[in-house]
Design a protein around this motif. Structure first.
Motif, PDB file in Angstrom:
ATOM      1  N   ILE A 215       0.848  -1.206   0.000  1.00  0.00           N
ATOM      2  CA  ILE A 215       0.000   0.000   0.000  1.00  0.00           C
ATOM      3  C   ILE A 215       0.875   1.245   0.000  1.00  0.00           C
ATOM      4  N   ASP A 216       1.951   1.236   0.794  1.00  0.00           N
ATOM      5  CA  ASP A 216       2.857   2.391   0.829  1.00  0.00           C
ATOM      6  C   ASP A 216       3.526   2.610  -0.524  1.00  0.00           C
ATOM      7  N   MET A 217       3.891   1.542  -1.191  1.00  0.00           N
ATOM      8  CA  MET A 217       4.509   1.660  -2.514  1.00  0.00           C
ATOM      9  C   MET A 217       3.512   2.226  -3.524  1.00  0.00           C
ATOM     10  N   GLU A 218       2.262   1.794  -3.421  1.00  0.00           N
ATOM     11  CA  GLU A 218       1.228   2.298  -4.328  1.00  0.00           C
ATOM     12  C   GLU A 218       0.969   3.782  -4.070  1.00  0.00           C
ATOM     13  N   ARG A 219       0.916   4.167  -2.820  1.00  0.00           N
ATOM     14  CA  ARG A 219       0.722   5.584  -2.476  1.00  0.00           C
ATOM     15  C   ARG A 219       1.886   6.428  -2.988  1.00  0.00           C
ATOM     16  N   ALA A 220       3.094   5.931  -2.823  1.00  0.00           N
ATOM     17  CA  ALA A 220       4.267   6.665  -3.302  1.00  0.00           C
ATOM     18  C   ALA A 220       4.231   6.817  -4.817  1.00  0.00           C
ATOM     19  N   ALA A 221       3.808   5.784  -5.523  1.00  0.00           N
ATOM     20  CA  ALA A 221       3.711   5.859  -6.984  1.00  0.00           C
ATOM     21  C   ALA A 221       2.642   6.858  -7.402  1.00  0.00           C
ATOM     22  N   GLN A 222       1.500   6.869  -6.718  1.00  0.00           N
ATOM     23  CA  GLN A 222       0.435   7.816  -7.038  1.00  0.00           C
ATOM     24  C   GLN A 222       0.867   9.241  -6.731  1.00  0.00           C
ATOM     25  N   TYR A 223       1.590   9.427  -5.656  1.00  0.00           N
ATOM     26  CA  TYR A 223       2.041  10.765  -5.290  1.00  0.00           C
ATOM     27  C   TYR A 223       3.038  11.299  -6.314  1.00  0.00           C
TER      28      TYR A 223
ATOM     29  N   GLN B 297       2.942  10.865  -9.448  1.00  0.00           N
ATOM     30  CA  GLN B 297       2.281  11.260 -10.691  1.00  0.00           C
ATOM     31  C   GLN B 297       1.817  12.701 -10.597  1.00  0.00           C
ATOM     32  N   GLU B 298       1.948  13.410 -11.705  1.00  0.00           N
ATOM     33  CA  GLU B 298       1.518  14.812 -11.732  1.00  0.00           C
ATOM     34  C   GLU B 298       0.007  14.889 -11.594  1.00  0.00           C
ATOM     35  N   GLY B 299      -0.455  15.802 -10.758  1.00  0.00           N
ATOM     36  CA  GLY B 299      -1.897  16.015 -10.590  1.00  0.00           C
ATOM     37  C   GLY B 299      -2.527  15.181  -9.487  1.00  0.00           C
ATOM     38  N   HIS B 300      -1.755  14.330  -8.829  1.00  0.00           N
ATOM     39  CA  HIS B 300      -2.302  13.504  -7.760  1.00  0.00           C
ATOM     40  C   HIS B 300      -1.827  13.942  -6.379  1.00  0.00           C
ATOM     41  N   HIS B 301      -1.431  15.178  -6.265  1.00  0.00           N
ATOM     42  CA  HIS B 301      -0.968  15.684  -4.976  1.00  0.00           C
ATOM     43  C   HIS B 301      -2.145  16.282  -4.203  1.00  0.00           C
ATOM     44  N   PHE B 302      -2.063  16.191  -2.917  1.00  0.00           N
ATOM     45  CA  PHE B 302      -3.056  16.816  -2.065  1.00  0.00           C
ATOM     46  C   PHE B 302      -2.492  18.133  -1.557  1.00  0.00           C
ATOM     47  N   VAL B 303      -3.283  19.176  -1.636  1.00  0.00           N
ATOM     48  CA  VAL B 303      -2.872  20.489  -1.174  1.00  0.00           C
ATOM     49  C   VAL B 303      -3.824  20.918  -0.072  1.00  0.00           C
ATOM     50  N   SER B 304      -3.271  21.290   1.044  1.00  0.00           N
ATOM     51  CA  SER B 304      -4.084  21.786   2.149  1.00  0.00           C
ATOM     52  C   SER B 304      -4.000  23.303   2.184  1.00  0.00           C
ATOM     53  N   ARG B 305      -5.126  23.942   2.342  1.00  0.00           N
ATOM     54  CA  ARG B 305      -5.167  25.398   2.466  1.00  0.00           C
ATOM     55  C   ARG B 305      -5.854  25.736   3.771  1.00  0.00           C
ATOM     56  N   TYR B 306      -5.247  26.628   4.488  1.00  0.00           N
ATOM     57  CA  TYR B 306      -5.785  27.049   5.764  1.00  0.00           C
ATOM     58  C   TYR B 306      -6.063  28.543   5.715  1.00  0.00           C
TER      59      TYR B 306
END
Length: 91
Positions: A3-11, A13-22
């Motif tokens: 699961i960690d390897m899959e998450r790292a691969a998805q991260y 990829q361009e456009g699959h990042h999560f951005v937090s705004r406060y």
């Protein structure tokens, strides 16, 4: 681990990042005594311009202290984060 390897691969990829705004909202309410004094200076014109000017100067001093404190708070945030004021569309 898979699961960690899959998450790292998805991260990766361009456009699959999560951005937090406060957002932080800072509100200010005038001190009651200054509010009453300014109101009286605006409503009662019989006292003369000297009293009204003194009250306006006192209010400007209070406002200047608020702006100074706001800059201190913003400086604390800016030391760790990217800070910008919201524009009309962001509000």
């Amino acid at each position: 681990r898979l699961i960690d390897m899959e998450r790292a691969a998805q991260y990766g990829q361009e456009g699959h990042h999560f951005v937090s705004r406060y957002y932080c909202t800072i509100a200010w309410r005038t001190p009651v005594d200054a509010e009453v004094a300014v109101t009286q200076a605006l409503v009662q014109k019989g006292e003369g311009k000297g009293a009204a000017r003194a009250e306006a100067d006192a209010f400007r001093d209070i406002l200047a202290r608020y702006k100074q404190m706001l800059e201190v708070v913003l400086g604390l945030f800016r030391s760790r984060y990217r800070v910008r004021a919201l524009d009309a569309d962001g509000l």
